[in-house]
Design an enzyme around this catalytic site. Structure first.
Site, PDB file in Angstrom:
ATOM      1  N   PHE A   1      -2.974  42.794   7.115  1.00 45.66           N
ATOM      2  CA  PHE A   1      -3.338  41.459   7.641  1.00 45.66           C
ATOM      3  C   PHE A   1      -4.236  41.558   8.873  1.00 45.66           C
ATOM      4  O   PHE A   1      -4.075  40.788   9.826  1.00 45.66           O
ATOM      5  CB  PHE A   1      -2.086  40.656   8.029  1.00 45.66           C
TER       6      PHE A   1
ATOM      7  N   ARG B   1      -1.421  33.197  22.148  1.00 45.18           N
ATOM      8  CA  ARG B   1      -0.743  31.959  21.698  1.00 45.18           C
ATOM      9  C   ARG B   1      -1.458  30.707  22.179  1.00 45.18           C
ATOM     10  O   ARG B   1      -1.425  29.673  21.509  1.00 45.18           O
ATOM     11  CB  ARG B   1       0.721  31.972  22.164  1.00 45.18           C
TER      12      ARG B   1
ATOM     13  N   GLN C   1      -1.729  13.253   2.109  1.00 45.62           N
ATOM     14  CA  GLN C   1      -0.996  12.114   1.540  1.00 45.62           C
ATOM     15  C   GLN C   1      -1.827  10.834   1.631  1.00 45.62           C
ATOM     16  O   GLN C   1      -1.908  10.057   0.672  1.00 45.62           O
ATOM     17  CB  GLN C   1       0.331  11.946   2.304  1.00 45.62           C
TER      18      GLN C   1
ATOM     19  N   GLU D   1       0.531  35.529  15.530  1.00 42.81           N
ATOM     20  CA  GLU D   1       0.753  35.568  16.989  1.00 42.81           C
ATOM     21  C   GLU D   1       2.227  35.287  17.299  1.00 42.81           C
ATOM     22  O   GLU D   1       2.570  34.632  18.279  1.00 42.81           O
ATOM     23  CB  GLU D   1      -0.182  34.569  17.681  1.00 42.81           C
TER      24      GLU D   1
HETATM   25  C1  LIG Z   1      -4.139  35.535   8.125  1.00 46.44           C
HETATM   26  C2  LIG Z   1      -3.379  36.512   8.957  1.00 46.44           C
HETATM   27  C3  LIG Z   1      -4.017  37.161  10.002  1.00 46.44           C
HETATM   28  C4  LIG Z   1      -3.325  38.096  10.770  1.00 46.44           C
HETATM   29  N1  LIG Z   1      -3.997  38.810  11.730  1.00 46.44           N
HETATM   30  C5  LIG Z   1      -3.384  39.877  12.306  1.00 46.44           C
HETATM   31  C6  LIG Z   1      -4.116  40.788  13.119  1.00 46.44           C
HETATM   32  O1  LIG Z   1      -5.323  40.622  13.356  1.00 46.44           O
HETATM   33  N2  LIG Z   1      -3.475  41.862  13.627  1.00 46.44           N
HETATM   34  C7  LIG Z   1      -2.142  42.092  13.390  1.00 46.44           C
HETATM   35  O2  LIG Z   1      -1.612  43.081  13.880  1.00 46.44           O
HETATM   36  N3  LIG Z   1      -1.408  41.238  12.625  1.00 46.44           N
HETATM   37  C8  LIG Z   1      -2.006  40.154  12.064  1.00 46.44           C
HETATM   38  N4  LIG Z   1      -1.293  39.310  11.248  1.00 46.44           N
HETATM   39  C9  LIG Z   1       0.122  39.566  11.018  1.00 46.44           C
HETATM   40  C10 LIG Z   1       1.054  38.512  11.606  1.00 46.44           C
HETATM   41  O3  LIG Z   1       1.067  38.597  13.000  1.00 46.44           O
HETATM   42  C11 LIG Z   1       2.436  38.734  10.966  1.00 46.44           C
HETATM   43  O4  LIG Z   1       2.332  38.328   9.616  1.00 46.44           O
HETATM   44  C12 LIG Z   1       3.538  37.982  11.658  1.00 46.44           C
HETATM   45  O5  LIG Z   1       3.767  38.504  12.941  1.00 46.44           O
HETATM   46  C13 LIG Z   1       4.856  38.036  10.875  1.00 46.44           C
HETATM   47  O6  LIG Z   1       5.162  39.328  10.466  1.00 46.44           O
HETATM   48  P1  LIG Z   1       5.572  39.589   8.927  1.00 46.44           P
HETATM   49  O7  LIG Z   1       4.530  38.939   8.096  1.00 46.44           O
HETATM   50  O8  LIG Z   1       5.786  41.021   8.740  1.00 46.44           O
HETATM   51  O9  LIG Z   1       6.913  38.789   8.733  1.00 46.44           O
HETATM   52  P2  LIG Z   1       8.384  39.360   9.028  1.00 46.44           P
HETATM   53  O10 LIG Z   1       8.421  39.950  10.377  1.00 46.44           O
HETATM   54  O11 LIG Z   1       8.795  40.194   7.882  1.00 46.44           O
HETATM   55  O12 LIG Z   1       9.218  38.013   9.007  1.00 46.44           O
HETATM   56  C14 LIG Z   1       9.604  37.373   7.795  1.00 46.44           C
HETATM   57  C15 LIG Z   1      10.374  36.110   8.150  1.00 46.44           C
HETATM   58  O13 LIG Z   1      11.546  36.456   8.893  1.00 46.44           O
HETATM   59  C16 LIG Z   1      11.553  35.742  10.113  1.00 46.44           C
HETATM   60  N5  LIG Z   1      12.184  36.547  11.153  1.00 46.44           N
HETATM   61  C17 LIG Z   1      11.897  37.828  11.513  1.00 46.44           C
HETATM   62  N6  LIG Z   1      12.676  38.211  12.525  1.00 46.44           N
HETATM   63  C18 LIG Z   1      13.463  37.150  12.830  1.00 46.44           C
HETATM   64  C19 LIG Z   1      14.492  36.916  13.795  1.00 46.44           C
HETATM   65  N7  LIG Z   1      14.857  37.852  14.681  1.00 46.44           N
HETATM   66  N8  LIG Z   1      15.098  35.703  13.808  1.00 46.44           N
HETATM   67  C20 LIG Z   1      14.738  34.740  12.922  1.00 46.44           C
HETATM   68  N9  LIG Z   1      13.785  34.906  11.987  1.00 46.44           N
HETATM   69  C21 LIG Z   1      13.151  36.092  11.952  1.00 46.44           C
HETATM   70  C22 LIG Z   1      10.094  35.455  10.424  1.00 46.44           C
HETATM   71  O14 LIG Z   1       9.964  34.355  11.315  1.00 46.44           O
HETATM   72  C23 LIG Z   1       9.579  35.151   9.035  1.00 46.44           C
HETATM   73  O15 LIG Z   1       9.887  33.824   8.710  1.00 46.44           O
HETATM   74  C24 LIG Z   1      -1.954  38.339  10.506  1.00 46.44           C
HETATM   75  C25 LIG Z   1      -1.311  37.668   9.462  1.00 46.44           C
HETATM   76  C26 LIG Z   1      -2.014  36.791   8.678  1.00 46.44           C
HETATM   77  C27 LIG Z   1      -1.313  36.164   7.501  1.00 46.44           C
END
Ligand SMILES: Cc1cc2nc3c(=O)[nH]c(=O)nc-3n(C[C@H](O)[C@H](O)[C@H](O)COP(=O)(O)OP(=O)(O)OC[C@H]3O[C@@H](n4cnc5c(N)ncnc54)[C@H](O)[C@@H]3O)c2cc1C
Length: 381
Positions: free
Chosen positions: A155, A242, A335, A362
């Site tokens: 990502f 943020r 909507q 973020e």
């Molecule tokens: C379009 C896009 C651009 C991005 N750009 C970048 C970038 O430039 N650089 C980079 O490094 N990353 C980037 N990201 C990554 C992004 O920051 C992550 O997707 C995000 O931080 C969530 O991590 P994850 O997808 O692994 O979800 P996970 O960490 O696996 O989380 C899955 C779910 O569990 C929930 N969750 C996790 N821990 C907890 C907790 N302790 N309590 C409650 N709920 C929890 C989360 O809120 C989420 O709903 C990007 C993502 C996208 C989709």
């Protein structure tokens, strides 16, 4: 306390709004559909100072405040969330360098990133997870005067486009956040591979992809700041980021409200315009109220940052609230458009898709709530 914008802030809004409406708006749908990054627009934004707005003057920036920055991101994102995302992403990397890199590194990169001549990408998230940054698995093993980096990042905004990357990786055996560092990896390094392009729901066209570090050797001088402090730098960078993502969400919401209002006053049903119906008016009124609240929360975080005061809590609240508002407002904008809102003939369809990511990156909104709750509870324990 006063709520007026300064002359400079008003001027920035006017300049960015004109550019966004004249140059970006008509390309927004094309950027989304073709997923092609508009290098010509990027170049123009660099020349206009949009990509270096808050940078100190010694690095070619305009040293503007963060309310101005928020205004700029809002105006761009009203027309194209992809381009708003690109500018906000650019600032995240640029500020990381400006805050934590050595003078040599800054002189090499910061000004050219601010001019839009060099693109950089921030690589933290891995396939195993993004929320828990302390669980990063990518390793950068020190050897002689080099680091050898191995790990997969996903990502990555600008992944396909960047000239250099910031890798957050483990440089020692300490567990959790203590063993992590931030390292510059130039695109030309052998062992750096651009992985698959991510097929995204929204914010398309900014080269989001996987990045693979495979026995990727970089000189030790590419370390940013101190060894073992990468986690700390990343957390500070997220606070800053943020504000940008909240402003991006605000712009999407404001853009969707404007589209929905224009549509509501011309669309007729039951012999009158749909804007006569209280059910429609209430959606518009709720949107306007929540957007206004989001804007004030963002400006509060900007103000604190500009004063050099702590703003972690306020940035988390602003990002949480503005992104939830963006998702709600774009849903209601679709909507209000009825069936047409579900087609690509109207921009609200794209805005609806674009809004969702602001609740995810973020730091997801669950993570924002953790930050806010932690801050609240610490005063009682
Ligand atoms: C379009 C896009 C651009 C991005 N750009 C970048 C970038 O430039 N650089 C980079 O490094 N990353 C980037 N990201 C990554 C992004 O920051 C992550 O997707 C995000 O931080 C969530 O991590 P994850 O997808 O692994 O979800 P996970 O960490 O696996 O989380 C899955 C779910 O569990 C929930 N969750 C996790 N821990 C907890 C907790 N302790 N309590 C409650 N709920 C929890 C989360 O809120 C989420 O709903 C990007 C993502 C996208 C989709």
């Amino acid at each position: 306390m006063q709520f007026n914008l300064t002359e400079e802030q008003e001027m920035i809004r006017k300049t960015v709004r004109e550019f966004a409406q004249e140059v970006i708006a008509e390309r927004a749908s094309d950027i989304d559909e073709t997923e092609k990054f508009p290098k010509d627009i990027w170049k123009q934004m660099g020349e206009l100072g949009f990509l270096s707005l808050t940078l100190p003057k010694e690095y070619g920036g305009m040293a503007a405040d963060h309310v101005s920055y928020s205004i700029m991101i809002e105006e761009i994102s009203k027309c194209s969330a992809s381009m708003g995302n690109a500018v906000a992403g650019n600032k995240i990397g640029q500020d990381f360098m400006a805050n934590f890199a050595s003078e040599v590194q800054k002189n090499k990169y910061v000004e050219s990133v601010g001019k839009g001549e060099t693109i950089m990408a921030f690589t933290a998230t891995e396939p195993s997870g993004g929320s828990d940054v302390s669980a990063i698995q990518t390793k950068a093993v020190p050897k002689d005067d080099k680091f050898i980096i191995n790990g997969n990042k996903i990502f990555v905004t600008f992944g396909e486009l960047a000239e250099f990357y910031l890798a957050i990786a483990r440089t020692n055996d300490q567990s959790g956040h203590k063993g992590m560092s931030a390292i510059i990896v130039e695109r030309s390094r052998s062992g750096l591979k651009i992985g698959k392009k991510e097929k995204l729901m929204g914010v398309r066209g900014i080269g989001t992809s996987e990045i693979i570090y495979e026995d990727c050797e970089v000189p030790a001088e590419n370390l940013i700041g101190n060894e073992g402090e990468g986690f700390k730098y990343a957390m500070k960078s997220f606070d800053n980021g943020r504000i940008g993502i909240a402003s991006l969400a605000l712009g999407i919401a404001q853009g969707a409200l404007e589209q929905a209002t224009k549509y509501a006053v011309q669309r007729e049903a039951f012999g009158q315009t749909i804007s006569n119906f209280q059910g429609i008016q209430f959606m518009l009124a709720d949107a306007e109220s929540k957007i206004e609240a989001a804007r004030l929360l963002i400006y509060q975080a900007c103000y604190l940052k500009d004063q050099g005061l702590p703003y972690t809590r306020e940035a988390a609240i602003a990002k949480l609230y503005a992104s939830d508002v963006a998702e709600e407002v774009t849903t209601n904008a679709v909507q209000i458009h009825g069936g047409f809102g579900y087609t690509k003939d109207y921009p609200v369809e794209r805005m609806y898709r674009d809004s969702k990511i602001t609740q995810i990156y973020e730091g997801t909104n669950q993570i924002q709530r953790m930050i806010i709750a932690r801050n609240r509870l610490k005063n009682y324990q």
